[in-house]
Every structure is written in structure tokens, then in C-alpha cells.
Design a protein around this motif. Structure first.
Motif, PDB file in Angstrom:
ATOM      1  N   TYR A  59       0.827  -1.210   0.000  1.00 45.77           N
ATOM      2  CA  TYR A  59       0.000   0.000   0.000  1.00 45.77           C
ATOM      3  C   TYR A  59       0.858   1.256   0.000  1.00 45.77           C
ATOM      4  O   TYR A  59       1.900   1.310   0.657  1.00 45.77           O
ATOM      5  N   THR A  68      -8.443  -1.006   0.779  1.00 42.33           N
ATOM      6  CA  THR A  68      -8.122  -2.415   0.980  1.00 42.33           C
ATOM      7  C   THR A  68      -8.107  -3.116  -0.370  1.00 42.33           C
ATOM      8  O   THR A  68      -9.106  -3.066  -1.104  1.00 42.33           O
ATOM      9  N   SER A  70      -7.854  -6.720  -2.433  1.00 39.44           N
ATOM     10  CA  SER A  70      -8.116  -8.137  -2.213  1.00 39.44           C
ATOM     11  C   SER A  70      -8.223  -8.828  -3.563  1.00 39.44           C
ATOM     12  O   SER A  70      -8.264  -8.171  -4.607  1.00 39.44           O
TER      13      SER A  70
END
Length: 122
Positions: A59, A68, A70
Motif C-alpha cells: 500500500y 483495501t 483483495s
């Protein structure tokens, strides 16, 4: 390799969006997929990345705790959940893929999507 992003749009400050990137035409089973963004008049910048096999996450400091990343390996899809959005997050967001390297920050990404616009404004 083809990468197709979706999920961009207009959202108010403090709101949320989820971007998706679907990869097709893949040659190898392992890769790193990253998100970048480019605001008007600014250089493209790294946002986040994830490695398909290990799930290693990367990040940018500017999005830690708010975004986030994923993956869904079965669908060859990577998501970017963006919460607590700020006007400075406004940019075109690009999905990118690399077969080489293990570090999402430093690997070179030869494959890119067409981008999706994210606008954060009241």
C-alpha cells in the motif's frame, strides 16, 4: 493479457467505492496486480498491489487504513475497496499486472487497463 476495470464513479467525501479489475489472457499462474492512479496535471502514482499466490499486500502511505486490496483467484479478479474517500483521491484509477518480481512497489508492470474515473466531490 487484458485488464478491464470497473466500479468508478462520483462519490461524496467520506464515502466509499469498490473498484474491480478482471484479468484475461493470462499465461502464467502467478502474478502481481496493482492499482495506480493519475490526477489531472500529476504523475501516475502507485496505490496498492497484491500478489496472487501469497496474498502479499502493498500500500501507498496515502491510502493505508482507508483502502483495501483483495483478490478472487478463481475469477482472476482484484478489488480495491476505497473508504473514507477524500477529494484528493480524485483520479483515473488503472489496474496493472506483472509476471515478474515479488515486490509490488518496485516491480515493473507491462500490462495496463484502460482506467476508470473516480471523482470525490460534494
Amino acid at each position: 493479457v487484458q485488464l478491464v476495470e470497473s466500479g468508478g464513479g462520483l462519490v461524496q467525501p467520506g464515502g466509499s467505492l469498490r473498484l474491480s479489475c478482471v484479468a484475461s489472457g493470462l499465461t502464467f499462474s502467478d502474478y502481481i496486480m496493482g492499482w495506480f492512479r493519475q490526477a489531472p496535471g500529476k504523475e501516475r502514482e502507485f496505490v496498492a498491489a497484491i500478489r496472487r499466490s501469497s496474498g502479499s499486500l502493498f500500500y501507498a502511505d496515502s491510502v493505508k487504513g482507508r483502502f483495501t486490496i483483495s483478490r478472487d483467484n478463481a475469477k482472476n479478479t482484484v478489488y480495491l475497496q476505497m473508504d473514507s474517500l477524500k477529494p484528493e483521491d480524485t483520479a483515473v484509477y488503472y489496474c496493472a499486472l506483472s509476471y515478474s518480481g515479488t515486490n509490488g512497489y518496485t516491480t515493473k508492470y507491462p500490462y495496463w487497463g484502460q482506467g476508470t474515473q473516480v471523482t470525490v466531490s460534494s
